[in-house]
Design a protein around this motif. Structure first.
Motif, PDB file in Angstrom:
ATOM      1  N   MET A  61       8.918   6.765   3.076  1.00 57.52           N
ATOM      2  CA  MET A  61       8.891   6.987   1.789  1.00 57.52           C
ATOM      3  C   MET A  61       7.818   6.691   0.798  1.00 57.52           C
ATOM      4  SD  MET A  61      12.809   5.669   0.416  1.00 57.52           S
ATOM      5  CE  MET A  61      12.839   3.980   0.919  1.00 57.52           C
ATOM      6  N   THR A  62       6.888   6.077   1.373  1.00 60.04           N
ATOM      7  CA  THR A  62       5.492   5.843   0.539  1.00 60.04           C
ATOM      8  C   THR A  62       4.577   6.844   0.988  1.00 60.04           C
ATOM      9  OG1 THR A  62       4.932   4.025   2.217  1.00 60.04           O
ATOM     10  CG2 THR A  62       5.857   3.168   0.145  1.00 60.04           C
ATOM     11  N   SER A  63       4.738   7.575   1.890  1.00 57.98           N
ATOM     12  CA  SER A  63       3.948   8.388   2.444  1.00 57.98           C
ATOM     13  C   SER A  63       3.793   9.654   1.403  1.00 57.98           C
ATOM     14  CB  SER A  63       4.449   9.134   4.030  1.00 57.98           C
ATOM     15  OG  SER A  63       3.632  10.167   4.213  1.00 57.98           O
ATOM     16  N   SER A  64       2.691   9.864   0.899  1.00 56.17           N
ATOM     17  CA  SER A  64       2.383  11.091  -0.143  1.00 56.17           C
ATOM     18  C   SER A  64       2.875  12.335   0.724  1.00 56.17           C
ATOM     19  CB  SER A  64       1.266  11.091  -0.334  1.00 56.17           C
ATOM     20  OG  SER A  64       0.216  11.356   0.796  1.00 56.17           O
ATOM     21  N   SER A  65       2.580  12.469   1.982  1.00 54.10           N
ATOM     22  CA  SER A  65       3.109  13.851   2.380  1.00 54.10           C
ATOM     23  C   SER A  65       4.915  14.030   2.734  1.00 54.10           C
ATOM     24  CB  SER A  65       2.483  13.932   3.898  1.00 54.10           C
ATOM     25  OG  SER A  65       2.964  13.123   4.543  1.00 54.10           O
ATOM     26  N   ILE A  66       5.467  12.998   2.385  1.00 54.48           N
ATOM     27  CA  ILE A  66       6.775  12.961   2.617  1.00 54.48           C
ATOM     28  C   ILE A  66       7.768  12.938   1.403  1.00 54.48           C
ATOM     29  CG2 ILE A  66       8.946  12.163   3.684  1.00 54.48           C
ATOM     30  CD1 ILE A  66       7.004  11.015   5.980  1.00 54.48           C
ATOM     31  N   ILE A  67       7.676  11.655   0.730  1.00 55.31           N
ATOM     32  CA  ILE A  67       8.388  11.568  -0.712  1.00 55.31           C
ATOM     33  C   ILE A  67       7.239  10.942  -1.646  1.00 55.31           C
ATOM     34  CG2 ILE A  67       9.964  10.216  -1.775  1.00 55.31           C
ATOM     35  CD1 ILE A  67      11.950  10.440   0.569  1.00 55.31           C
ATOM     36  N   GLY A  68       6.387   9.967  -1.290  1.00 57.18           N
ATOM     37  CA  GLY A  68       5.335   9.663  -2.138  1.00 57.18           C
ATOM     38  C   GLY A  68       5.810   8.519  -2.980  1.00 57.18           C
ATOM     39  N   LEU A  69       6.797   7.804  -2.954  1.00 60.74           N
ATOM     40  CA  LEU A  69       7.162   6.714  -3.729  1.00 60.74           C
ATOM     41  C   LEU A  69       6.143   5.477  -3.789  1.00 60.74           C
ATOM     42  CD1 LEU A  69      11.077   6.213  -3.050  1.00 60.74           C
ATOM     43  CD2 LEU A  69       9.957   7.735  -4.710  1.00 60.74           C
ATOM     44  N   THR A  70       6.247   4.821  -4.798  1.00 61.40           N
ATOM     45  CA  THR A  70       5.392   3.543  -5.041  1.00 61.40           C
ATOM     46  C   THR A  70       5.782   2.343  -4.224  1.00 61.40           C
ATOM     47  OG1 THR A  70       6.531   2.436  -6.673  1.00 61.40           O
ATOM     48  CG2 THR A  70       4.973   4.092  -7.258  1.00 61.40           C
TER      49      THR A  70
END
Length: 264
Positions: A39-48
């Motif tokens: 979820m934190t991966s910018s290429s997938i979802i990019g949540l904080t």
């Protein structure tokens, strides 16, 4: 995020939840350790980092219910231990969630990685840490001929629950990374029962932690319901598969998964 990314958000969330639920159920965890990096991966979802922890904990509730149900149906849940862990974990989960809000994103990420690396070897080392022939059969966990045995079981389980609940609230996970190694090390539970008990116990502490994170604005409701849906399917399937896999392979898988993700 572009509108195209938003259109794929439900599918991405369901896929992450299903993968995390499956692997988490096999490891006796809620799958948070798998969900959060994705979820934190910018290429997938990019949540904080903070939003990923809170959103993950929302899904962990469903993983515990579905995965625990699978293990319970095959007789691999110690309900007294599960209840003790759940009740004490509810108390400390809120404290852990509040403490998470005081850490920076970098501090939270590093703490999570260090924690995973530290607990990774414990289940695999159990055969070397326990006396040969000292383990009892399933269901004989700290069980005596009087109420003393039950008191000891509740005391041990409650202590585990206090620590695992705090870790669950802090890291947005189910606490299985603490519960599974602790149960296999400090009781005579076999690994299957430790997995089932851990999953069954994580629901209520996860609920308390989720509410605290939600109040702090750290639960993304565009992601959480779909993540939970995927987790239900994956966790139930993982629970059915897990009881058919050799216990030593499950221990090795747990350790490898924790070490790999912790070093990321």
């Amino acid at each position: 995020k572009s509108s195209s990314d938003n259109n794929f958000m439900p599918l991405k969330s369901i896929s992450i939840g299903a993968a995390a639920g499956l692997l988490g159920s096999l490891a006796g965890m809620g799958g948070g350790f798998i969900m959060i990096p994705m979820m934190t991966s910018s290429s997938i979802i990019g949540l904080t980092q903070h939003a990923a922890h809170g959103t993950s904990l929302f899904a962990v509730m469903t993983t515990g219910i579905a995965g625990g149900g699978s293990y319970f149906s095959s007789g691999h849940v110690d309900m007294m231990s599960a209840a003790s862990i759940a009740v004490s974990g509810m108390v400390s989960a809120r404290l852990g969630a509040k403490f998470a809000g005081r850490l920076s994103q970098t501090q939270l990420k590093r703490a999570l990685g260090a924690f995973m690396v530290c607990v990774a070897p414990i289940p695999s080392l159990k055969p070397y840490l326990t006396k040969k022939g000292g383990e009892r059969e399933v269901g004989e966990i700290v069980k005596g001929s009087s109420s003393d045995g039950n008191f000891e079981k509740v005391a041990i389980s409650s202590s585990i629950g206090l620590f695992s609940g705090f870790m669950a609230g802090l890291f947005g996970v189910g606490g299985g990374a603490v519960v599974v190694p602790a149960l296999t090390l400090f009781t005579s539970m076999d690994h299957y029962t430790a997995l089932g008990t851990s999953l069954t116990a994580m629901g209520l502490p996860a609920l308390v932690g989720t509410i605290t994170h939600y109040q702090a604005g750290n639960v993304n409701m565009r992601v959480a319901p779909f993540l939970a849906l995927g987790s239900i399917v994956g966790a139930y399937g993982g629970g059915l598969i897990g009881v058919k896999i050799d216990e030593n392979y499950l221990r090795l898988g747990f350790s490898s998964l924790m070490l790999t993700l912790g070093l990321r």
